[in-house]
Design a protein around this motif. Structure first.
Motif, PDB file in Angstrom:
ATOM      1  N   ALA A   1     -13.929   7.061  -3.267  1.00 25.47           N
ATOM      2  CA  ALA A   1     -13.596   8.046  -4.303  1.00 25.47           C
ATOM      3  C   ALA A   1     -12.083   8.193  -4.453  1.00 25.47           C
ATOM      4  O   ALA A   1     -11.575   8.310  -5.575  1.00 25.47           O
ATOM      5  CB  ALA A   1     -14.231   9.391  -3.984  1.00 25.47           C
ATOM      6  N   ASP A   2     -11.353   8.164  -3.332  1.00 22.95           N
ATOM      7  CA  ASP A   2      -9.892   8.257  -3.387  1.00 22.95           C
ATOM      8  C   ASP A   2      -9.305   7.033  -4.078  1.00 22.95           C
ATOM      9  O   ASP A   2      -8.349   7.138  -4.844  1.00 22.95           O
ATOM     10  CB  ASP A   2      -9.297   8.394  -1.987  1.00 22.95           C
ATOM     11  CG  ASP A   2      -9.644   9.713  -1.323  1.00 22.95           C
ATOM     12  OD1 ASP A   2     -10.101  10.650  -2.027  1.00 22.95           O
ATOM     13  OD2 ASP A   2      -9.463   9.811  -0.089  1.00 22.95           O
ATOM     14  N   LEU A   3      -9.886   5.861  -3.810  1.00 17.95           N
ATOM     15  CA  LEU A   3      -9.407   4.634  -4.446  1.00 17.95           C
ATOM     16  C   LEU A   3      -9.684   4.673  -5.948  1.00 17.95           C
ATOM     17  O   LEU A   3      -8.830   4.283  -6.749  1.00 17.95           O
ATOM     18  CB  LEU A   3     -10.058   3.407  -3.800  1.00 17.95           C
ATOM     19  CG  LEU A   3      -9.516   2.060  -4.245  1.00 17.95           C
ATOM     20  CD1 LEU A   3      -8.023   1.930  -3.960  1.00 17.95           C
ATOM     21  CD2 LEU A   3     -10.280   0.938  -3.569  1.00 17.95           C
ATOM     22  N   ASP A   4     -10.848   5.167  -6.341  1.00 15.02           N
ATOM     23  CA  ASP A   4     -11.160   5.313  -7.768  1.00 15.02           C
ATOM     24  C   ASP A   4     -10.174   6.258  -8.449  1.00 15.02           C
ATOM     25  O   ASP A   4      -9.686   5.958  -9.543  1.00 15.02           O
ATOM     26  CB  ASP A   4     -12.588   5.833  -7.965  1.00 15.02           C
ATOM     27  CG  ASP A   4     -13.643   4.764  -7.765  1.00 15.02           C
ATOM     28  OD1 ASP A   4     -13.329   3.561  -7.888  1.00 15.02           O
ATOM     29  OD2 ASP A   4     -14.800   5.137  -7.479  1.00 15.02           O
ATOM     30  N   ASP A   5      -9.880   7.376  -7.814  1.00 15.67           N
ATOM     31  CA  ASP A   5      -8.924   8.336  -8.373  1.00 15.67           C
ATOM     32  C   ASP A   5      -7.549   7.704  -8.512  1.00 15.67           C
ATOM     33  O   ASP A   5      -6.875   7.864  -9.538  1.00 15.67           O
ATOM     34  CB  ASP A   5      -8.821   9.594  -7.506  1.00 15.67           C
ATOM     35  CG  ASP A   5     -10.081  10.443  -7.549  1.00 15.67           C
ATOM     36  OD1 ASP A   5     -10.908  10.255  -8.471  1.00 15.67           O
ATOM     37  OD2 ASP A   5     -10.241  11.294  -6.647  1.00 15.67           O
ATOM     38  N   TRP A   6      -7.119   6.979  -7.478  1.00 11.72           N
ATOM     39  CA  TRP A   6      -5.816   6.306  -7.510  1.00 11.72           C
ATOM     40  C   TRP A   6      -5.777   5.299  -8.654  1.00 11.72           C
ATOM     41  O   TRP A   6      -4.805   5.242  -9.415  1.00 11.72           O
ATOM     42  CB  TRP A   6      -5.553   5.610  -6.172  1.00 11.72           C
ATOM     43  CG  TRP A   6      -4.340   4.749  -6.187  1.00 11.72           C
ATOM     44  CD1 TRP A   6      -3.047   5.144  -6.022  1.00 11.72           C
ATOM     45  CD2 TRP A   6      -4.290   3.330  -6.405  1.00 11.72           C
ATOM     46  NE1 TRP A   6      -2.202   4.060  -6.115  1.00 11.72           N
ATOM     47  CE2 TRP A   6      -2.939   2.936  -6.346  1.00 11.72           C
ATOM     48  CE3 TRP A   6      -5.254   2.360  -6.640  1.00 11.72           C
ATOM     49  CZ2 TRP A   6      -2.547   1.623  -6.533  1.00 11.72           C
ATOM     50  CZ3 TRP A   6      -4.861   1.046  -6.819  1.00 11.72           C
ATOM     51  CH2 TRP A   6      -3.508   0.682  -6.760  1.00 11.72           C
ATOM     52  N   LEU A   7      -6.845   4.528  -8.788  1.00 13.47           N
ATOM     53  CA  LEU A   7      -6.900   3.512  -9.837  1.00 13.47           C
ATOM     54  C   LEU A   7      -6.853   4.154 -11.214  1.00 13.47           C
ATOM     55  O   LEU A   7      -6.154   3.661 -12.105  1.00 13.47           O
ATOM     56  CB  LEU A   7      -8.173   2.675  -9.664  1.00 13.47           C
ATOM     57  CG  LEU A   7      -8.265   1.410 -10.507  1.00 13.47           C
ATOM     58  CD1 LEU A   7      -7.081   0.493 -10.231  1.00 13.47           C
ATOM     59  CD2 LEU A   7      -9.564   0.692 -10.212  1.00 13.47           C
ATOM     60  N   ASP A   8      -7.550   5.258 -11.399  1.00 13.52           N
ATOM     61  CA  ASP A   8      -7.512   5.965 -12.685  1.00 13.52           C
ATOM     62  C   ASP A   8      -6.111   6.421 -13.033  1.00 13.52           C
ATOM     63  O   ASP A   8      -5.719   6.426 -14.210  1.00 13.52           O
ATOM     64  CB  ASP A   8      -8.450   7.173 -12.668  1.00 13.52           C
ATOM     65  CG  ASP A   8      -9.915   6.783 -12.708  1.00 13.52           C
ATOM     66  OD1 ASP A   8     -10.230   5.630 -13.070  1.00 13.52           O
ATOM     67  OD2 ASP A   8     -10.756   7.637 -12.368  1.00 13.52           O
TER      68      ASP A   8
ATOM     69  N   TRP B   1       0.808  -1.222   0.000  1.00 10.88           N
ATOM     70  CA  TRP B   1       0.000   0.000   0.000  1.00 10.88           C
ATOM     71  C   TRP B   1       0.839   1.268   0.000  1.00 10.88           C
ATOM     72  O   TRP B   1       0.511   2.224  -0.680  1.00 10.88           O
ATOM     73  CB  TRP B   1      -1.041  -0.007   1.119  1.00 10.88           C
ATOM     74  CG  TRP B   1      -0.548   0.218   2.509  1.00 10.88           C
ATOM     75  CD1 TRP B   1      -0.076  -0.724   3.375  1.00 10.88           C
ATOM     76  CD2 TRP B   1      -0.508   1.459   3.215  1.00 10.88           C
ATOM     77  NE1 TRP B   1       0.261  -0.146   4.567  1.00 10.88           N
ATOM     78  CE2 TRP B   1       0.007   1.194   4.497  1.00 10.88           C
ATOM     79  CE3 TRP B   1      -0.849   2.771   2.893  1.00 10.88           C
ATOM     80  CZ2 TRP B   1       0.187   2.187   5.454  1.00 10.88           C
ATOM     81  CZ3 TRP B   1      -0.670   3.759   3.847  1.00 10.88           C
ATOM     82  CH2 TRP B   1      -0.164   3.458   5.113  1.00 10.88           C
ATOM     83  N   ARG B   2       1.939   1.260   0.720  1.00 11.66           N
ATOM     84  CA  ARG B   2       2.783   2.468   0.740  1.00 11.66           C
ATOM     85  C   ARG B   2       3.534   2.644  -0.573  1.00 11.66           C
ATOM     86  O   ARG B   2       3.524   3.722  -1.158  1.00 11.66           O
ATOM     87  CB  ARG B   2       3.765   2.422   1.897  1.00 11.66           C
ATOM     88  CG  ARG B   2       3.120   2.758   3.212  1.00 11.66           C
ATOM     89  CD  ARG B   2       4.155   2.976   4.304  1.00 11.66           C
ATOM     90  NE  ARG B   2       3.491   3.409   5.510  1.00 11.66           N
ATOM     91  CZ  ARG B   2       3.727   2.924   6.707  1.00 11.66           C
ATOM     92  NH1 ARG B   2       4.642   1.985   6.876  1.00 11.66           N
ATOM     93  NH2 ARG B   2       3.077   3.374   7.753  1.00 11.66           N
ATOM     94  N   SER B   3       4.187   1.580  -1.034  1.00  5.59           N
ATOM     95  CA  SER B   3       4.987   1.699  -2.260  1.00  5.59           C
ATOM     96  C   SER B   3       4.118   1.959  -3.489  1.00  5.59           C
ATOM     97  O   SER B   3       4.546   2.641  -4.415  1.00  5.59           O
ATOM     98  CB  SER B   3       5.834   0.445  -2.474  1.00  5.59           C
ATOM     99  OG  SER B   3       5.011  -0.692  -2.676  1.00  5.59           O
ATOM    100  N   GLU B   4       2.913   1.443  -3.488  1.00  8.71           N
ATOM    101  CA  GLU B   4       1.996   1.660  -4.612  1.00  8.71           C
ATOM    102  C   GLU B   4       1.207   2.950  -4.482  1.00  8.71           C
ATOM    103  O   GLU B   4       0.572   3.392  -5.437  1.00  8.71           O
ATOM    104  CB  GLU B   4       1.016   0.479  -4.742  1.00  8.71           C
ATOM    105  CG  GLU B   4       1.673  -0.825  -5.116  1.00  8.71           C
ATOM    106  CD  GLU B   4       2.244  -0.817  -6.530  1.00  8.71           C
ATOM    107  OE1 GLU B   4       1.674  -0.149  -7.415  1.00  8.71           O
ATOM    108  OE2 GLU B   4       3.262  -1.487  -6.746  1.00  8.71           O
ATOM    109  N   GLY B   5       1.223   3.539  -3.290  1.00 12.22           N
ATOM    110  CA  GLY B   5       0.521   4.797  -3.076  1.00 12.22           C
ATOM    111  C   GLY B   5      -0.982   4.655  -2.924  1.00 12.22           C
ATOM    112  O   GLY B   5      -1.727   5.593  -3.198  1.00 12.22           O
TER     113      GLY B   5
END
Length: 66
Positions: free
Chosen positions: A55-62, A36-40
Protein backbone atom coordinates in the motif's frame (compact mmCIF):
# COMPACT_ATOMS: atom_id res chain seq x y z
CA UNK A 1 -13.24 -12.60 14.02
CA UNK A 2 -9.85 -11.04 13.23
CA UNK A 3 -7.67 -10.04 16.15
CA UNK A 4 -4.90 -7.43 16.29
CA UNK A 5 -2.33 -10.23 16.32
CA UNK A 6 -3.87 -11.71 13.15
CA UNK A 7 -3.74 -8.32 11.46
CA UNK A 8 -0.08 -7.82 12.39
CA UNK A 9 0.79 -11.31 11.18
CA UNK A 10 -0.97 -10.70 7.88
CA UNK A 11 0.79 -7.32 7.49
CA UNK A 12 4.18 -8.97 8.00
CA UNK A 13 3.44 -11.48 5.26
CA UNK A 14 2.55 -8.67 2.88
CA UNK A 15 5.90 -6.87 3.18
CA UNK A 16 7.70 -6.74 -0.15
CA UNK A 17 11.38 -7.46 -0.57
CA UNK A 18 13.79 -5.51 -2.77
CA UNK A 19 13.36 -8.17 -5.48
CA UNK A 20 9.57 -7.84 -5.38
CA UNK A 21 9.70 -4.04 -5.47
CA UNK A 22 12.13 -4.12 -8.40
CA UNK A 23 9.85 -6.52 -10.30
CA UNK A 24 6.79 -4.40 -9.49
CA UNK A 25 8.52 -1.22 -10.72
CA UNK A 26 10.11 -3.07 -13.66
CA UNK A 27 13.49 -1.69 -12.68
CA UNK A 28 16.75 -3.53 -12.05
CA UNK A 29 17.39 -4.40 -8.43
CA UNK A 30 20.58 -2.32 -8.64
CA UNK A 31 18.50 0.76 -9.56
CA UNK A 32 16.23 0.22 -6.56
CA UNK A 33 19.21 -0.16 -4.21
CA UNK A 34 20.95 2.85 -5.66
CA UNK A 35 17.96 5.17 -5.68
CA UNK A 36 15.56 4.19 -2.91
CA UNK A 37 16.58 7.04 -0.62
CA UNK A 38 16.85 9.77 -3.24
CA UNK A 39 13.59 8.69 -4.88
CA UNK A 40 11.83 8.31 -1.55
CA UNK A 41 10.74 4.71 -2.07
CA UNK A 42 9.01 3.90 1.24
CA UNK A 43 11.27 1.14 2.54
CA UNK A 44 11.69 0.36 6.21
CA UNK A 45 14.71 -1.44 7.58
CA UNK A 46 13.78 -4.76 9.13
CA UNK A 47 16.99 -6.01 10.68
CA UNK A 48 19.49 -5.62 7.86
CA UNK A 49 16.91 -5.92 5.09
CA UNK A 50 14.71 -3.39 3.33
CA UNK A 51 10.99 -4.12 3.25
CA UNK A 52 8.06 -2.18 1.85
CA UNK A 53 4.30 -2.38 2.37
CA UNK A 54 2.45 -2.77 -0.94
CA UNK A 55 0.00 0.00 0.00
CA UNK A 56 2.88 2.39 0.78
CA UNK A 57 4.48 1.57 -2.58
CA UNK A 58 1.17 2.22 -4.37
CA UNK A 59 0.82 5.57 -2.60
CA UNK A 60 4.41 6.50 -3.49
CA UNK A 61 3.84 5.53 -7.11
CA UNK A 62 0.66 7.61 -7.29
CA UNK A 63 2.63 10.64 -6.11
CA UNK A 64 5.21 10.12 -8.89
CA UNK A 65 2.66 10.59 -11.66
CA UNK A 66 1.44 14.18 -12.04
Amino acid sequence: MTTKADSRSSARQELMSIDEVAAFLRKPKSWVYGNWRSEGIPFKKVGNQLRCRPADLDDWLDRQIP
